[in-house]
Write an enzyme that holds these catalytic residues in place. Structure first.
Site, PDB file in Angstrom:
ATOM      1  N   SER A 136       0.839  -1.207   0.000  1.00  0.00           N
ATOM      2  CA  SER A 136       0.000   0.000   0.000  1.00  0.00           C
ATOM      3  C   SER A 136       0.872   1.255   0.000  1.00  0.00           C
ATOM      4  O   SER A 136       0.530   2.260  -0.623  1.00  0.00           O
ATOM      5  CB  SER A 136      -0.878   0.046   1.250  1.00  0.00           C
ATOM      6  OG  SER A 136      -1.681  -1.100   1.329  1.00  0.00           O
ATOM      7  N   PHE A 165       4.334 -10.934  -5.403  1.00  0.00           N
ATOM      8  CA  PHE A 165       2.918 -10.987  -5.801  1.00  0.00           C
ATOM      9  C   PHE A 165       2.715 -10.491  -7.233  1.00  0.00           C
ATOM     10  O   PHE A 165       1.673  -9.888  -7.532  1.00  0.00           O
ATOM     11  CB  PHE A 165       2.021 -10.143  -4.878  1.00  0.00           C
ATOM     12  CG  PHE A 165       2.098 -10.449  -3.414  1.00  0.00           C
ATOM     13  CD1 PHE A 165       2.284 -11.732  -2.958  1.00  0.00           C
ATOM     14  CD2 PHE A 165       1.952  -9.424  -2.473  1.00  0.00           C
ATOM     15  CE1 PHE A 165       2.323 -12.008  -1.596  1.00  0.00           C
ATOM     16  CE2 PHE A 165       1.992  -9.686  -1.113  1.00  0.00           C
ATOM     17  CZ  PHE A 165       2.185 -10.978  -0.674  1.00  0.00           C
ATOM     18  N   ILE A 166       3.647 -10.710  -8.145  1.00  0.00           N
ATOM     19  CA  ILE A 166       3.530 -10.086  -9.462  1.00  0.00           C
ATOM     20  C   ILE A 166       2.749 -10.990 -10.429  1.00  0.00           C
ATOM     21  O   ILE A 166       3.168 -12.108 -10.750  1.00  0.00           O
ATOM     22  CB  ILE A 166       4.930  -9.729 -10.028  1.00  0.00           C
ATOM     23  CG1 ILE A 166       5.686  -8.859  -9.012  1.00  0.00           C
ATOM     24  CG2 ILE A 166       4.796  -9.028 -11.384  1.00  0.00           C
ATOM     25  CD1 ILE A 166       4.942  -7.618  -8.518  1.00  0.00           C
ATOM     26  N   GLU A 252      -6.938   1.377 -14.140  1.00  0.00           N
ATOM     27  CA  GLU A 252      -6.774   0.059 -13.520  1.00  0.00           C
ATOM     28  C   GLU A 252      -7.940  -0.220 -12.565  1.00  0.00           C
ATOM     29  O   GLU A 252      -8.519  -1.314 -12.559  1.00  0.00           O
ATOM     30  CB  GLU A 252      -5.446   0.030 -12.749  1.00  0.00           C
ATOM     31  CG  GLU A 252      -5.211  -1.263 -12.008  1.00  0.00           C
ATOM     32  CD  GLU A 252      -3.865  -1.306 -11.286  1.00  0.00           C
ATOM     33  OE1 GLU A 252      -3.017  -0.422 -11.539  1.00  0.00           O
ATOM     34  OE2 GLU A 252      -3.677  -2.217 -10.469  1.00  0.00           O
ATOM     35  N   GLN A 346     -24.223 -19.504  -0.683  1.00  0.00           N
ATOM     36  CA  GLN A 346     -25.073 -20.043   0.388  1.00  0.00           C
ATOM     37  C   GLN A 346     -26.261 -20.825  -0.189  1.00  0.00           C
ATOM     38  O   GLN A 346     -26.660 -21.855   0.343  1.00  0.00           O
ATOM     39  CB  GLN A 346     -25.554 -18.883   1.276  1.00  0.00           C
ATOM     40  CG  GLN A 346     -26.308 -19.309   2.508  1.00  0.00           C
ATOM     41  CD  GLN A 346     -25.406 -19.999   3.550  1.00  0.00           C
ATOM     42  OE1 GLN A 346     -24.180 -19.959   3.456  1.00  0.00           O
ATOM     43  NE2 GLN A 346     -26.017 -20.666   4.504  1.00  0.00           N
ATOM     44  N   THR A 375      -6.019  -1.483  -1.667  1.00  0.00           N
ATOM     45  CA  THR A 375      -6.975  -2.166  -0.770  1.00  0.00           C
ATOM     46  C   THR A 375      -8.208  -1.289  -0.526  1.00  0.00           C
ATOM     47  O   THR A 375      -8.176  -0.079  -0.760  1.00  0.00           O
ATOM     48  CB  THR A 375      -6.329  -2.460   0.608  1.00  0.00           C
ATOM     49  OG1 THR A 375      -6.034  -1.204   1.245  1.00  0.00           O
ATOM     50  CG2 THR A 375      -5.043  -3.275   0.472  1.00  0.00           C
TER      51      THR A 375
HETATM   52  C1  LIG Z   1      -2.992 -12.364  -6.495  1.00  0.00           C
HETATM   53  C2  LIG Z   1      -2.273 -11.055  -6.368  1.00  0.00           C
HETATM   54  C3  LIG Z   1      -1.848 -10.403  -7.524  1.00  0.00           C
HETATM   55  C4  LIG Z   1      -1.145  -9.180  -7.410  1.00  0.00           C
HETATM   56  N1  LIG Z   1      -0.627  -8.610  -8.547  1.00  0.00           N
HETATM   57  C5  LIG Z   1       0.225  -7.573  -8.434  1.00  0.00           C
HETATM   58  C6  LIG Z   1       0.936  -7.071  -9.569  1.00  0.00           C
HETATM   59  O1  LIG Z   1       0.764  -7.559 -10.700  1.00  0.00           O
HETATM   60  N2  LIG Z   1       1.816  -6.056  -9.374  1.00  0.00           N
HETATM   61  C7  LIG Z   1       2.027  -5.482  -8.143  1.00  0.00           C
HETATM   62  O2  LIG Z   1       2.844  -4.575  -8.049  1.00  0.00           O
HETATM   63  N3  LIG Z   1       1.384  -5.936  -7.043  1.00  0.00           N
HETATM   64  C8  LIG Z   1       0.493  -6.960  -7.158  1.00  0.00           C
HETATM   65  N4  LIG Z   1      -0.153  -7.442  -6.044  1.00  0.00           N
HETATM   66  C9  LIG Z   1       0.090  -6.827  -4.750  1.00  0.00           C
HETATM   67  C10 LIG Z   1      -1.079  -6.011  -4.190  1.00  0.00           C
HETATM   68  O3  LIG Z   1      -1.308  -4.862  -4.973  1.00  0.00           O
HETATM   69  C11 LIG Z   1      -0.773  -5.698  -2.722  1.00  0.00           C
HETATM   70  O4  LIG Z   1      -0.864  -6.925  -2.013  1.00  0.00           O
HETATM   71  C12 LIG Z   1      -1.693  -4.665  -2.129  1.00  0.00           C
HETATM   72  O5  LIG Z   1      -1.462  -3.395  -2.698  1.00  0.00           O
HETATM   73  C13 LIG Z   1      -1.559  -4.550  -0.608  1.00  0.00           C
HETATM   74  O6  LIG Z   1      -0.230  -4.412  -0.241  1.00  0.00           O
HETATM   75  P1  LIG Z   1       0.389  -5.369   0.910  1.00  0.00           P
HETATM   76  O7  LIG Z   1       0.080  -6.769   0.527  1.00  0.00           O
HETATM   77  O8  LIG Z   1       1.801  -4.994   1.106  1.00  0.00           O
HETATM   78  O9  LIG Z   1      -0.442  -5.032   2.205  1.00  0.00           O
HETATM   79  P2  LIG Z   1      -0.135  -3.856   3.243  1.00  0.00           P
HETATM   80  O10 LIG Z   1       0.112  -2.590   2.525  1.00  0.00           O
HETATM   81  O11 LIG Z   1       0.902  -4.327   4.208  1.00  0.00           O
HETATM   82  O12 LIG Z   1      -1.524  -3.747   4.004  1.00  0.00           O
HETATM   83  C14 LIG Z   1      -1.911  -4.628   5.082  1.00  0.00           C
HETATM   84  C15 LIG Z   1      -3.245  -4.116   5.655  1.00  0.00           C
HETATM   85  O13 LIG Z   1      -3.056  -2.806   6.174  1.00  0.00           O
HETATM   86  C16 LIG Z   1      -4.001  -1.930   5.607  1.00  0.00           C
HETATM   87  N5  LIG Z   1      -3.437  -0.572   5.436  1.00  0.00           N
HETATM   88  C17 LIG Z   1      -2.248  -0.231   4.879  1.00  0.00           C
HETATM   89  N6  LIG Z   1      -2.116   1.103   4.854  1.00  0.00           N
HETATM   90  C18 LIG Z   1      -3.244   1.620   5.398  1.00  0.00           C
HETATM   91  C19 LIG Z   1      -3.723   2.942   5.667  1.00  0.00           C
HETATM   92  N7  LIG Z   1      -3.003   4.023   5.343  1.00  0.00           N
HETATM   93  N8  LIG Z   1      -4.927   3.087   6.253  1.00  0.00           N
HETATM   94  C20 LIG Z   1      -5.673   2.011   6.597  1.00  0.00           C
HETATM   95  N9  LIG Z   1      -5.281   0.729   6.366  1.00  0.00           N
HETATM   96  C21 LIG Z   1      -4.089   0.543   5.773  1.00  0.00           C
HETATM   97  C22 LIG Z   1      -4.322  -2.541   4.254  1.00  0.00           C
HETATM   98  O14 LIG Z   1      -5.555  -2.056   3.751  1.00  0.00           O
HETATM   99  C23 LIG Z   1      -4.338  -4.007   4.591  1.00  0.00           C
HETATM  100  O15 LIG Z   1      -5.578  -4.342   5.146  1.00  0.00           O
HETATM  101  C24 LIG Z   1      -0.905  -8.620  -6.132  1.00  0.00           C
HETATM  102  C25 LIG Z   1      -1.351  -9.263  -4.981  1.00  0.00           C
HETATM  103  C26 LIG Z   1      -2.003 -10.487  -5.086  1.00  0.00           C
HETATM  104  C27 LIG Z   1      -2.390 -11.198  -3.808  1.00  0.00           C
END
Ligand SMILES: Cc1cc2nc3c(=O)[nH]c(=O)nc-3n(C[C@H](O)[C@H](O)[C@H](O)COP(=O)(O)OP(=O)(O)OC[C@H]3O[C@@H](n4cnc5c(N)ncnc54)[C@H](O)[C@@H]3O)c2cc1C
Length: 390
Positions: A136, A165-166, A252, A346, A375
């Site tokens: 994020s 996660f790409i 996107e 369900q 997210t």
């Molecule tokens: C199947 C899959 C495909 C994907 N494809 C790609 C891709 O092609 N390219 C790419 O670059 N990425 C990709 N992603 C990554 C995806 O975009 C990230 O997983 C996503 O942006 C969340 O980042 P994170 O997993 O680091 O979670 P984090 O950023 O660590 O977040 C964890 C939790 O904290 C919350 N949070 C974080 N910041 C805040 C805030 N400021 N306020 C409130 N809540 C917050 C989040 O909402 C979440 O609930 C993919 C992920 C998956 C699972």
């Protein structure tokens, strides 16, 4: 869909029919096996390209079909509505995201080099922003690119770091890579985008990650160890990568929203068919008031989201879709998708939990929609920021 009228609703529906026949012949018979394999075959990309189903709105000047966003949306909708999102998701990253980054930010040389091959499916695209420590919050990006002039007359960049996660991680031939180019710039400033060919020395792929859903989609870690790219691999302006990312995100997020409403539509149709057939207490489930009321609620939720997304598509086609509204589209539709798919499952009872039923796959596949592409919490934050101006 409203946008279809722009190129003629009839033409769009003909394209939808042609795509439907392709899906029936080339996707449906193999999909369950690909889900078990946890990857679709590389040749599928060439078939999709040959069929004219990649990069639908890339101009003819770059080898594309020269369609518009309506055609691109039809592809997204059909794969989502029919329950083939593991393939459709990768296609959307390739066609709706990566190709448009190149089109909107690339030099003429980059566009001529990559786009015709992406249209044909000869070159599969991926985009790598997320890292183990930064999702994020892209301020945490640690992958870096340093200039290296040590070679005669050289102005190469050398990239080091890792991504996770790409999407299309196993099959991709080029990865738009977000890297830090100015270590002294604060936060998200000092980031740049690079077109990294995956055959370069020092680039490697990690394993294909095991996921809750979207099994046939390849999702991987990527590693960069002294990957040397020429100056011409920089995509867009130096240190302005974050601005480019923010500019492309509304498209996107709108694509994810279009997929979300199409999944709801498909899930509701499967459920309507099922409850008319399935008997309990001497009558079809469709005669029970709970079934009727719940379906009515879910259909209403689907239609409300469909109307809002159509409005967003119109804004996008006029070049007026702002970041906050795109965030509302993604937030509203993906949250609704998860509620609706859960409610539909369900009604299938135990069969809804069996992976051979598309509703079970849709349930597992849907969960990621509230996470990737920003997210739901980040969407709320962006919407609130625009509302409160702080
Ligand atoms: C199947 C899959 C495909 C994907 N494809 C790609 C891709 O092609 N390219 C790419 O670059 N990425 C990709 N992603 C990554 C995806 O975009 C990230 O997983 C996503 O942006 C969340 O980042 P994170 O997993 O680091 O979670 P984090 O950023 O660590 O977040 C964890 C939790 O904290 C919350 N949070 C974080 N910041 C805040 C805030 N400021 N306020 C409130 N809540 C917050 C989040 O909402 C979440 O609930 C993919 C992920 C998956 C699972």
């Amino acid at each position: 869909m409203n946008a279809a009228t722009e190129i003629g609703a009839e033409e769009v529906e003909m394209f939808r029919d042609m795509l439907g026949r392709f899906i029936d012949a080339e996707i449906a018979p193999h999909y369950e096996q690909w889900e078990r394999d946890e990857i679709a075959p590389r040749e599928l990309w060439n078939k999709l390209g040959a069929g004219g189903f990649l990069c639908a709105d890339i101009p003819e000047a770059y080898g594309g079909p020269g369609g518009n966003f309506a055609l691109s949306s039809v592809i997204n909708e059909e794969f989502s509505r029919r329950g083939y999102v593991s393939v459709g998701g990768g296609m959307a990253v390739h066609s709706d995201i990566v190709a448009h980054y190149v089109l909107n930010n690339g030099s003429e040389e980059q566009k001529q080099h990559y786009l015709p091959k992406m249209v044909a499916g000869e070159c599969v695209g991926a985009i790598a922003m997320t890292e183990p420590g930064a999702g994020s919050d892209l301020q945490g990006v640690r992958t870096n690119a340093k200039r290296d002039r040590s070679r005669d007359g050289g102005d190469d960049w050398v990239i080091n770091g890792s991504k996770t996660f790409i999407t299309n991680g196993q099959h991709c031939d080029v990865v738009i890579t977000v890297a830090r180019t100015d270590p002294d710039a604060p936060g998200s400033r000092g980031l740049s985008l690079f077109l990294v060919d995956t055959n370069l020395p020092g680039f490697s792929r990690g394993r294909n990650l095991e996921k809750l859903g979207m099994h046939a989609a390849d999702t991987s870690e990527l590693f960069y160890e002294d990957v040397r790219v020429p100056a011409g691999a920089l995509l867009g302006e130096l240190n302005r990568g974050f601005v480019a990312l923010m500019t492309e995100l509304p498209r996107e997020r709108l694509s994810l929203a279009i997929g979300a409403v199409a999944v709801m539509q498909g899930a509701l149709q499967w459920t309507v068919d099922y409850v008319k057939e399935r008997q309990a207490f001497g009558a079809p489930l469709s005669k029970l008031q709970n079934t009727r009321f719940k379906l009515a609620e879910m259909q209403t939720e689907y239609r409300l989201n469909r109307a809002f997304i159509n409005e967003c598509i119109d804004s996008f086609n006029r070049g007026e879709l702002d970041a906050a509204t795109a965030s509302m589209a993604k937030f509203s539709s993906t949250e609704a998708q998860c509620r609706v798919v859960d409610g539909c499952l369900q009604m299938f009872g135990g069969y809804g939990y069996m992976l051979e039923y598309p509703i079970a796959r849709a349930y597992a596949d849907s969960r990621i929609q509230r996470i990737y592409g920003g997210t739901s919490e980040i969407m709320r934050e962006l919407i609130a920021r625009s509302l409160l101006d702080q």
